[in-house]
Design a protein around this motif. Structure first.
Motif: not given
Length: 685
Positions: A556-582
């Motif tokens: 919201h404050e830094l306007h020279s950056l286009e920021i993406n969250l990695d990742t959108f959905g859960d990765m609940d199997r495989g490599y780098f398992p993690r929760n996402g936004l959904v």
């Protein structure tokens, strides 16, 4: 329209709003349903909750897309259920327009269908209770058309009467913006799909779509399917609304995971219930999904004085972050023939629940591999969504070939940038090719470097496979040398960075912003939600939600950056398992709720960056920015601790928003415990 919904803070060019609800399936009484599923017995109460939420949102009017009641016209309980419907929906504080559904007048024609098809006696029963089954009305300079879809292909006298009326009505109103409403949608994935339980059969389908195209119908809304879909066809937006009562759980096949306990095999997945709020502007309309109306009366508001209204992302201010689309975000699958509705063919359908979640969070930018652009079907979907404001950051390993360059040039109206990922040995040797691509496509090109475990130094016995990309803050000397290389300025507009899970998003993003500003460049940044090690899991919703809150405030404050969250959905199997936004059902996790509520509650971005300061005391972290403070507790704490931590920012009347529940109130009235990130807005904001 900043949130909570408020007329005095609506965009200046907003003409009016209307709501679209569907498939209430009201029962004759609160304790009885002719359905064998327990969730159907909750339909009446869920309609009451929907009415309460609609009154809080204050649309100019509501359109109900049919299946007003659950008993079909052939049952003796139909009339009693109709009376219950009228009693419940009489509580609406605005006009209500009704569309007949198959439970109201009979199914569309078909001997294989599970209920009796539409008949003249069924039509007369409906008309005697609810009124007209097809008609039109005007509001705010726009035209609205209600169509009885069950009549189409029926051969009844009323079918031809409706066809003649519709042609004449659309002709008379052809200079007005027009919206159409049916119970059965014309189609749910493709206008050429087979006829099945959930669409209008040919030949009436093509006839209706031709009318919509000829008379430039701006938006067409259908129900019946109890699941969300969006399509664009010949300049018309086609929406299929979720139900306010229960989910058609044959579509749970979308999720490669078992339904949660208590979900009745997907039928009672309450996160998929909801309705539409449609904002009409002079040059467009925006359709929003409201699917938290069941939570407000249940949850105790952690913020005192909560008004209980839905937090909806403003049309003029979508999320400041995008998402990395690792999983296929526009997946098509086949729904098995079920023995209940469709029994003789599989339905090929596209899972639009990821899209529904993105709309709810205000996310309109996706980072996708170039293979998505090369795939005809996915590229077509990207183009459809671009009409709704979506943009795509395309990345490619290596310099793209001629076919990709041609498509990037053709699609540059919805591709925001091209990220070219190269091995370190090629970072300074491909500038001539990259410069040609930049000139040809007209796209900004961001340069990134790949790193693999093959090139790491390993000590002892530790070795973990990985492939990483994106510069880091440790690469500053390398970057200085890189931009000094001849040809860099002609080829490259920016750099691509990665912020690891072990790094603070606020500190790292602020440092990247300062670095690229000093270099006269822009940057795209991936903020990782995964652990740094591929075998470690990150399934703590609290810490992920906190990381998302940090990232959004920084964005919201830094306007020279286009920021993406990695990742959108859960990765609940495989490599780098993690929760996402959904989760894997595309329902918002705590992190997704934080993304939604923070985007909705933050004041409009001004284009002027303010200072970011991160503080820590005991088990609290708080981030001070121009318009307020985001407080992040590491564990459940008291509101007194929150007030103490941000004491210098608190004035009487200071507004607070619980970013997990969405409840809002004043800081003085906040009581109980605080379990997740909180936004404290200064009075001046």
């Amino acid at each position: 329209m900043t949130s909570p919904i408020s007329r005095d803070r609506a965009p200046a060019d907003l003409l009016f709003t209307f709501a679209v609800i569907a498939d209430s399936h009201v029962n004759p009484g609160d304790d009885h349903s002719s359905s064998p599923w327990a969730s159907n017995r909750l339909a009446n109460e869920r309609s009451r909750r929907a009415v309460a939420e609609l009154n809080r949102l204050s649309p100019d009017f509501v359109v109900h897309l049919g299946d007003l009641v659950h008993p079909v016209p052939a049952l003796e309980t139909f009339t009693t259920a109709a009376t219950s419907f009228q009693e419940i929906y009489s509580g609406l504080a605005c006009p209500l327009y009704l569309v007949p559904g198959n439970h109201d007048v009979g199914d569309k024609p078909g001997e294989w269908l599970p209920a009796k098809s539409v008949t003249e006696p069924f039509l007369e029963k409906y008309r005697s209770i609810f009124g007209r089954d097809y008609y039109s009305f005007d509001h705010g300079g726009c035209h609205f058309v209600v169509i009885n879809a069950q009549l189409l292909n029926s051969g009844l006298v009323a079918e031809q009467q409706q066809r003649t009326w519709l042609e004449d009505d659309l002709q008379r109103s052809r200079e007005q913006r027009t919206f159409a409403f049916t119970h059965y949608p014309a189609f749910i994935t493709s206008p050429t799909e087979i006829g099945h339980y959930d669409n209008i059969d040919e030949p009436a389908r093509s006839w209706l779509l031709d009318r919509f195209a000829e008379f430039r119908v701006e938006g067409a809304f259908g129900g019946h399917v109890h699941n969300f879909f969006y399509n664009r066809h010949r300049d018309s937006d086609h929406y299929v609304a979720p139900s306010v009562a229960f989910v058609r759980h044959d579509y749970s096949e979308f999720s490669r995971i078992a339904p949660e306990e208590g979900h009745e095999y997907g039928r009672n997945d309450t996160a998929k219930l909801g309705f539409f709020l449609v904002e009409v502007y002079p040059d467009r309309h925006v359709t929003r999904v409201v699917r938290d109306y069941l939570r407000h009366d249940d949850a105790q508001a952690s913020a005192g004085g909560s008004d209980g209204r839905s937090l909806l992302v403003a049309a003029e201010q979508p999320s400041a972050v995008g998402v990395d689309a690792r999983q296929l975000w526009t997946e098509e699958t086949q729904i098995p023939y079920s023995g209940v509705v469709d029994e003789f063919a599989r339905k090929t359908v596209r899972n639009d629940y990821p899209l529904m979640a993105m709309w709810e969070m205000g996310i309109n930018r996706l980072r996708v591999p170039v293979q998505d652009l090369l795939d005809d079907r996915i590229r077509g979907r990207m183009e459809e969504l671009a009409h709704s404001g979506h943009q795509f950051q395309v990345f490619t390993y290596g310099v793209p070939g001629n076919e990709a360059v041609s498509l990037l040039t053709e699609c540059r109206w919805f591709v925001s940038s091209l990220e070219v990922i190269l091995p370190p040995s090629q970072l300074t040797t491909r500038f001539t090719e990259i410069s040609r691509i930049s000139r040809t496509t007209g796209l900004p090109v961001h340069l990134s470097a790949v790193r693999t475990s093959a090139n790491d130094e390993h000590g002892g016995d530790d070795y973990a496979h990985h492939v990483r990309h994106g510069f880091t803050l440790d690469d500053q000397a390398v970057l200085q040398e890189l931009i000094a290389t001849a040809g860099f300025g002609d080829a490259v507009s920016g750099l691509a960075f990665t912020v690891a899970r072990s790094e603070s998003p606020v500190h790292s993003l602020a440092a990247i912003d300062e670095l690229v500003a000093g270099l006269g460049l822009r940057a795209t940044v991936l903020v990782k939600l995964a652990a740094d090690h591929p075998g470690s899991s990150e399934h703590d919703d609290r810490t992920t939600a906190s990381r998302v809150a940090e990232t959004l405030v920084a964005a919201h404050e830094l306007h020279s950056l286009e920021i993406n969250l990695d990742t959108f959905g859960d990765m609940d199997r495989g490599y780098f398992p993690r929760n996402g936004l959904v989760d894997r059902r595309s329902n918002l996790r705590s992190a997704g709720l934080v993304a939604k509520h923070l985007t909705a509650a933050l004041p409009k971005r001004t284009g002027r960056a303010s200072s970011l300061a991160q503080h820590r005391s005991d088990d609290l972290t708080w981030i001070d920015f121009g318009d307020g403070v985001v407080v992040i507790p590491e564990k459940t704490c008291s509101w007194d601790a929150v007030r103490s931590a941000v004491g210098t920012a608190v004035e009487p009347g200071t507004r607070v928003v619980d970013l997990v529940t969405g409840s809002a109130g004043t800081v003085e009235g906040a009581q109980g415990l605080c379990g997740g990130p909180v936004l404290v807005l200064r009075v001046s904001a």
